[in-house]
Design a protein around this motif. Structure first.
Motif, mmCIF file in Angstrom:
data_model
loop_
_atom_site.group_PDB
_atom_site.id
_atom_site.type_symbol
_atom_site.label_atom_id
_atom_site.label_comp_id
_atom_site.label_asym_id
_atom_site.label_seq_id
_atom_site.Cartn_x
_atom_site.Cartn_y
_atom_site.Cartn_z
ATOM 1 N N GLU A 124 0.844 -1.204 0.000
ATOM 2 C CA GLU A 124 0.000 0.000 0.000
ATOM 3 C C GLU A 124 0.876 1.251 0.000
ATOM 4 O O GLU A 124 0.546 2.246 -0.633
ATOM 5 C CB GLU A 124 -0.973 0.008 1.186
ATOM 6 C CG GLU A 124 -2.155 -0.924 1.031
ATOM 7 C CD GLU A 124 -3.189 -0.491 0.005
ATOM 8 O OE1 GLU A 124 -3.004 0.517 -0.706
ATOM 9 O OE2 GLU A 124 -4.214 -1.191 -0.093
ATOM 10 N N GLY A 125 2.009 1.178 0.703
ATOM 11 C CA GLY A 125 2.943 2.300 0.680
ATOM 12 C C GLY A 125 3.494 2.533 -0.715
ATOM 13 O O GLY A 125 3.613 3.683 -1.168
ATOM 14 N N VAL A 126 3.818 1.460 -1.409
ATOM 15 C CA VAL A 126 4.309 1.580 -2.787
ATOM 16 C C VAL A 126 3.205 2.131 -3.682
ATOM 17 O O VAL A 126 3.429 3.056 -4.469
ATOM 18 C CB VAL A 126 4.819 0.220 -3.315
ATOM 19 C CG1 VAL A 126 5.137 0.287 -4.806
ATOM 20 C CG2 VAL A 126 6.044 -0.243 -2.535
ATOM 21 N N ARG A 127 2.001 1.599 -3.546
ATOM 22 C CA ARG A 127 0.881 2.045 -4.388
ATOM 23 C C ARG A 127 0.584 3.529 -4.192
ATOM 24 O O ARG A 127 0.311 4.256 -5.144
ATOM 25 C CB ARG A 127 -0.383 1.218 -4.090
ATOM 26 C CG ARG A 127 -1.531 1.538 -5.054
ATOM 27 C CD ARG A 127 -2.845 0.938 -4.580
ATOM 28 N NE ARG A 127 -3.246 1.442 -3.285
ATOM 29 C CZ ARG A 127 -3.787 2.649 -3.062
ATOM 30 N NH1 ARG A 127 -3.994 3.480 -4.050
ATOM 31 N NH2 ARG A 127 -4.127 3.018 -1.835
ATOM 32 N N VAL A 162 2.236 -4.382 -8.676
ATOM 33 C CA VAL A 162 1.829 -3.998 -7.325
ATOM 34 C C VAL A 162 0.366 -4.370 -7.105
ATOM 35 O O VAL A 162 0.005 -4.910 -6.044
ATOM 36 C CB VAL A 162 2.070 -2.488 -7.081
ATOM 37 C CG1 VAL A 162 1.467 -2.039 -5.765
ATOM 38 C CG2 VAL A 162 3.560 -2.181 -7.119
ATOM 39 N N LEU A 163 -0.482 -4.124 -8.098
ATOM 40 C CA LEU A 163 -1.899 -4.461 -7.965
ATOM 41 C C LEU A 163 -2.110 -5.970 -7.833
ATOM 42 O O LEU A 163 -2.953 -6.420 -7.044
ATOM 43 C CB LEU A 163 -2.686 -3.912 -9.156
ATOM 44 C CG LEU A 163 -2.697 -2.390 -9.297
ATOM 45 C CD1 LEU A 163 -3.376 -1.985 -10.602
ATOM 46 C CD2 LEU A 163 -3.343 -1.720 -8.101
ATOM 47 N N ILE A 164 -1.351 -6.745 -8.581
ATOM 48 C CA ILE A 164 -1.436 -8.210 -8.491
ATOM 49 C C ILE A 164 -1.067 -8.664 -7.086
ATOM 50 O O ILE A 164 -1.783 -9.451 -6.453
ATOM 51 C CB ILE A 164 -0.532 -8.868 -9.547
ATOM 52 C CG1 ILE A 164 -1.144 -8.712 -10.940
ATOM 53 C CG2 ILE A 164 -0.267 -10.340 -9.220
ATOM 54 C CD1 ILE A 164 -0.186 -9.013 -12.081
ATOM 55 N N ASP A 165 0.052 -8.161 -6.581
ATOM 56 C CA ASP A 165 0.482 -8.565 -5.239
ATOM 57 C C ASP A 165 -0.502 -8.101 -4.175
ATOM 58 O O ASP A 165 -0.756 -8.813 -3.192
ATOM 59 C CB ASP A 165 1.890 -8.055 -4.947
ATOM 60 C CG ASP A 165 2.968 -8.919 -5.593
ATOM 61 O OD1 ASP A 165 2.700 -10.101 -5.891
ATOM 62 O OD2 ASP A 165 4.093 -8.420 -5.771
ATOM 63 N N LEU A 166 -1.081 -6.909 -4.339
ATOM 64 C CA LEU A 166 -2.083 -6.435 -3.382
ATOM 65 C C LEU A 166 -3.326 -7.329 -3.410
ATOM 66 O O LEU A 166 -3.888 -7.656 -2.352
ATOM 67 C CB LEU A 166 -2.462 -4.982 -3.669
ATOM 68 C CG LEU A 166 -1.534 -3.948 -3.071
ATOM 69 C CD1 LEU A 166 -1.788 -2.568 -3.687
ATOM 70 C CD2 LEU A 166 -1.674 -3.897 -1.559
ATOM 71 N N ALA A 167 -3.759 -7.731 -4.599
ATOM 72 C CA ALA A 167 -4.915 -8.623 -4.694
ATOM 73 C C ALA A 167 -4.643 -9.929 -3.953
ATOM 74 O O ALA A 167 -5.482 -10.408 -3.181
ATOM 75 C CB ALA A 167 -5.263 -8.898 -6.158
ATOM 76 N N LEU A 168 -3.474 -10.489 -4.159
ATOM 77 C CA LEU A 168 -3.125 -11.750 -3.492
ATOM 78 C C LEU A 168 -3.002 -11.571 -1.982
ATOM 79 O O LEU A 168 -3.420 -12.432 -1.203
ATOM 80 C CB LEU A 168 -1.831 -12.311 -4.080
ATOM 81 C CG LEU A 168 -1.907 -12.741 -5.550
ATOM 82 C CD1 LEU A 168 -0.527 -13.098 -6.079
ATOM 83 C CD2 LEU A 168 -2.883 -13.897 -5.728
ATOM 84 N N ALA A 169 -2.417 -10.446 -1.562
ATOM 85 C CA ALA A 169 -2.246 -10.196 -0.130
ATOM 86 C C ALA A 169 -3.598 -10.035 0.566
ATOM 87 O O ALA A 169 -3.830 -10.619 1.633
ATOM 88 C CB ALA A 169 -1.375 -8.960 0.089
ATOM 89 N N TYR A 170 -4.491 -9.240 -0.027
ATOM 90 C CA TYR A 170 -5.808 -9.066 0.586
ATOM 91 C C TYR A 170 -6.612 -10.364 0.552
ATOM 92 O O TYR A 170 -7.339 -10.668 1.499
ATOM 93 C CB TYR A 170 -6.579 -7.923 -0.083
ATOM 94 C CG TYR A 170 -6.204 -6.571 0.462
ATOM 95 C CD1 TYR A 170 -6.619 -6.161 1.727
ATOM 96 C CD2 TYR A 170 -5.429 -5.686 -0.282
ATOM 97 C CE1 TYR A 170 -6.280 -4.910 2.234
ATOM 98 C CE2 TYR A 170 -5.086 -4.431 0.213
ATOM 99 C CZ TYR A 170 -5.517 -4.049 1.472
ATOM 100 O OH TYR A 170 -5.174 -2.822 1.978
#
Length: 164
Positions: A75-78, A88-96
């Motif tokens: 989220e800091g990177v985004r 970043v969006l892919i990793d955020l989707a997987l993390a959430y």
């Protein structure tokens, strides 16, 4: 292994971002993950605002299942790069999705997929997000597409298998 030692010597002279990325990659490819993590940690301690370093850290946190830490990092990177970085969006989707917040995972998965609809990673992340949000049919369609786009990717295949 030979490249890792060369990059380690180069890092002694100048530990800049390209050297760090090459060193971490060489260490990782030679099976020395702990040393790669140490090198990344050292670099980030000296350059805490490095986008490349923060992206890599967030990706590793997702890969290790450290969902809350990954969300905080990514989220800091985004916030700094915006909503147009598919990785970043892919990793955020997987993390959430891993953190059991399917609704937010779907938002990021959909955004990544819109940016790159023919990306196996984006289709996979969107599928995982839909699954986390309870949409098994939508998830199945996207995960089948992802496996067709990347038939040798074991992680994507495992996501589809886990859904069935």
């Amino acid at each position: 292994p030979e490249a890792a030692s060369v990059y380690a010597r180069a890092a002694d002279l100048s530990f800049d971002e390209p050297t760090m990325l090459r060193l971490v990659d060489a260490l990782g490819r030679s099976g020395r993950a702990a040393e790669a993590a140490t090198a990344l940690g050292l670099y980030l301690s000296q350059n805490p605002q490095s986008l490349a370093g923060q992206r890599l850290l967030g990706h590793w946190q997702v890969a290790s299942g450290a969902w809350d830490a990954a969300i905080e990092t990514l989220e800091g990177v985004r916030r700094r790069v915006g909503n147009r970085d598919g990785g970043v969006l892919i990793d955020l989707a997987l993390a959430y999705a891993g953190g059991d917040d399917g609704a937010i995972a779907v938002r990021y998965g959909r955004a990544a997929y819109i940016l790159s609809p023919m990306s196996a990673a984006a289709a996979d992340a969107y599928g995982v997000a839909l699954s986390a949000d309870g949409d098994a049919d939508g998830a199945r369609q996207l995960l089948i597409k992802a496996t067709r786009l990347a038939p040798r990717d074991v992680a994507i295949a495992n996501h589809l298998t886990a859904l069935r």
